[in-house]
Design a protein around this motif. Structure first.
Motif, PDB file in Angstrom:
ATOM      1  N   ALA A   1       4.937  -3.857 -12.342  1.00  0.00           N
ATOM      2  CA  ALA A   1       5.244  -2.598 -11.671  1.00  0.00           C
ATOM      3  C   ALA A   1       4.628  -2.565 -10.269  1.00  0.00           C
ATOM      4  O   ALA A   1       5.250  -2.089  -9.310  1.00  0.00           O
ATOM      5  N   ALA A   2       3.422  -3.096 -10.139  1.00  0.00           N
ATOM      6  CA  ALA A   2       2.778  -3.136  -8.820  1.00  0.00           C
ATOM      7  C   ALA A   2       3.547  -4.038  -7.877  1.00  0.00           C
ATOM      8  O   ALA A   2       3.760  -3.705  -6.692  1.00  0.00           O
ATOM      9  N   GLU A   3       4.007  -5.173  -8.355  1.00  0.00           N
ATOM     10  CA  GLU A   3       4.772  -6.087  -7.519  1.00  0.00           C
ATOM     11  C   GLU A   3       6.105  -5.454  -7.113  1.00  0.00           C
ATOM     12  O   GLU A   3       6.509  -5.533  -5.940  1.00  0.00           O
ATOM     13  N   VAL A   4       6.770  -4.814  -8.092  1.00  0.00           N
ATOM     14  CA  VAL A   4       8.055  -4.175  -7.801  1.00  0.00           C
ATOM     15  C   VAL A   4       7.857  -3.034  -6.795  1.00  0.00           C
ATOM     16  O   VAL A   4       8.623  -2.879  -5.830  1.00  0.00           O
ATOM     17  N   ALA A   5       6.807  -2.259  -7.007  1.00  0.00           N
ATOM     18  CA  ALA A   5       6.537  -1.134  -6.104  1.00  0.00           C
ATOM     19  C   ALA A   5       6.228  -1.648  -4.691  1.00  0.00           C
ATOM     20  O   ALA A   5       6.691  -1.084  -3.686  1.00  0.00           O
ATOM     21  N   SER A   6       5.449  -2.692  -4.534  1.00  0.00           N
ATOM     22  CA  SER A   6       5.127  -3.262  -3.219  1.00  0.00           C
ATOM     23  C   SER A   6       6.391  -3.758  -2.538  1.00  0.00           C
ATOM     24  O   SER A   6       6.599  -3.531  -1.333  1.00  0.00           O
ATOM     25  N   GLU A   7       7.230  -4.423  -3.296  1.00  0.00           N
ATOM     26  CA  GLU A   7       8.479  -4.933  -2.751  1.00  0.00           C
ATOM     27  C   GLU A   7       9.389  -3.785  -2.311  1.00  0.00           C
ATOM     28  O   GLU A   7      10.032  -3.838  -1.246  1.00  0.00           O
ATOM     29  N   MET A   8       9.446  -2.730  -3.111  1.00  0.00           N
ATOM     30  CA  MET A   8      10.289  -1.589  -2.785  1.00  0.00           C
ATOM     31  C   MET A   8       9.785  -0.883  -1.508  1.00  0.00           C
ATOM     32  O   MET A   8      10.568  -0.518  -0.626  1.00  0.00           O
ATOM     33  N   VAL A   9       8.484  -0.708  -1.426  1.00  0.00           N
ATOM     34  CA  VAL A   9       7.907  -0.057  -0.253  1.00  0.00           C
ATOM     35  C   VAL A   9       8.179  -0.913   0.989  1.00  0.00           C
ATOM     36  O   VAL A   9       8.542  -0.412   2.055  1.00  0.00           O
ATOM     37  N   ALA A  10       8.032  -2.199   0.816  1.00  0.00           N
ATOM     38  CA  ALA A  10       8.241  -3.094   1.946  1.00  0.00           C
ATOM     39  C   ALA A  10       9.695  -3.085   2.386  1.00  0.00           C
ATOM     40  O   ALA A  10       9.984  -3.069   3.587  1.00  0.00           O
ATOM     41  N   LYS A  11      10.599  -3.084   1.472  1.00  0.00           N
ATOM     42  CA  LYS A  11      12.021  -3.118   1.823  1.00  0.00           C
ATOM     43  C   LYS A  11      12.530  -1.758   2.280  1.00  0.00           C
ATOM     44  O   LYS A  11      13.326  -1.661   3.198  1.00  0.00           O
ATOM     45  N   LEU A  12      12.083  -0.697   1.619  1.00  0.00           N
ATOM     46  CA  LEU A  12      12.593   0.624   1.941  1.00  0.00           C
ATOM     47  C   LEU A  12      11.900   1.223   3.178  1.00  0.00           C
ATOM     48  O   LEU A  12      12.540   1.803   4.059  1.00  0.00           O
ATOM     49  N   ALA A  13      10.597   1.087   3.200  1.00  0.00           N
ATOM     50  CA  ALA A  13       9.855   1.721   4.300  1.00  0.00           C
ATOM     51  C   ALA A  13       9.512   0.737   5.402  1.00  0.00           C
ATOM     52  O   ALA A  13       9.176   1.129   6.526  1.00  0.00           O
ATOM     53  N   GLY A  14       9.535  -0.514   5.097  1.00  0.00           N
ATOM     54  CA  GLY A  14       9.185  -1.536   6.063  1.00  0.00           C
ATOM     55  C   GLY A  14       7.690  -1.604   6.292  1.00  0.00           C
ATOM     56  O   GLY A  14       7.231  -2.077   7.345  1.00  0.00           O
ATOM     57  N   VAL A  15       6.920  -1.135   5.390  1.00  0.00           N
ATOM     58  CA  VAL A  15       5.450  -1.086   5.521  1.00  0.00           C
ATOM     59  C   VAL A  15       4.878  -1.993   4.448  1.00  0.00           C
ATOM     60  O   VAL A  15       5.302  -1.967   3.290  1.00  0.00           O
ATOM     61  N   GLU A  16       3.866  -2.769   4.873  1.00  0.00           N
ATOM     62  CA  GLU A  16       3.146  -3.595   3.900  1.00  0.00           C
ATOM     63  C   GLU A  16       2.044  -2.754   3.293  1.00  0.00           C
ATOM     64  O   GLU A  16       1.159  -2.286   3.979  1.00  0.00           O
ATOM     65  N   ALA A  17       2.112  -2.487   1.971  1.00  0.00           N
ATOM     66  CA  ALA A  17       1.071  -1.699   1.310  1.00  0.00           C
ATOM     67  C   ALA A  17       0.006  -2.635   0.763  1.00  0.00           C
ATOM     68  O   ALA A  17       0.278  -3.792   0.454  1.00  0.00           O
ATOM     69  N   LYS A  18      -1.202  -2.103   0.687  1.00  0.00           N
ATOM     70  CA  LYS A  18      -2.284  -2.914   0.135  1.00  0.00           C
ATOM     71  C   LYS A  18      -2.083  -3.027  -1.369  1.00  0.00           C
ATOM     72  O   LYS A  18      -1.660  -2.064  -2.005  1.00  0.00           O
TER      73      LYS A  18
END
Length: 182
Positions: free
Chosen positions: A147-164
């Motif tokens: 879930a953490a990996e999917v959420a990071s990928e989604m944030v990166a693709k949707l928002a274009g932001v790299e989350a910690k």
């Protein structure tokens, strides 16, 4: 000559032993009657009657023997019948005992098989439940990471932001805890 004798007999009134009219009495006939009666009495009493008595005695003895034999056979038949009935009663009793014994044995076998089946099914159910719990735990343990990996990928693709990763992992954990509590 024969005619002369016949004529003489006819002149005298027939046979001399039957000549009743010659002397006017029945002495000749009575004498012949007594002689005939004595001869027949002798023959019957000395020859015929002993034979008839002997035959009747033998027949009576034969009938008595036959009656004795029939009585003996009747008694034997009654004894055989009683023995047969006793044997049949014993056989029925033994058959009932065998049937009851077999019924008890079958019921015991069925109860034993049922208990073995219950034990086997219980053990398999516990084993399956343990495997399910283990699979669930493994699935839940790996879901945080996925879930953490999917959420990071989604944030990166949707928002274009790299989350910690730490921040995403904490957010996923909080969301899962909320879902588990519900």
């Amino acid at each position: 000559m024969a005619n002369a004798n016949t004529e003489v007999a006819q002149d005298q009134g027939g046979l001399p032993q039957l000549n009743v009219i010659a002397d006017g009495t029945y002495t000749n006939q009575i004498a012949w009657l007594l002689l005939t009666f004595l001869f027949l009495f002798f023959v019957v009493s000395r020859i015929v009657l002993p034979r008839v008595t002997k035959v009747l005695g033998e027949r009576e003895e034969n009938v008595a023997n036959n009656l004795d034999t029939a009585e003996r056979l009747k008694n034997e038949a009654e004894e055989v019948k009683a023995a047969y009935e006793a044997a049949v009663a014993d056989a029925r009793k033994k058959a009932q005992e065998i049937v009851l014994g077999a019924k008890d044995t079958i019921q015991a076998d069925i109860a034993k098989a049922q208990s073995e089946l219950d034990a086997t099914l219980g053990a398999k159910a516990e084993e399956a439940e343990a495997r399910i719990m283990k699979a669930r735990d493994e699935a839940l343990a790996g879901i945080d990471t996925v879930a953490a990996e999917v959420a990071s990928e989604m944030v990166a693709k949707l928002a274009g932001v790299e989350a910690k990763e730490k921040t995403v992992a904490d957010a996923v954990k909080a969301a899962l805890d909320t879902a588990k509590g519900a």
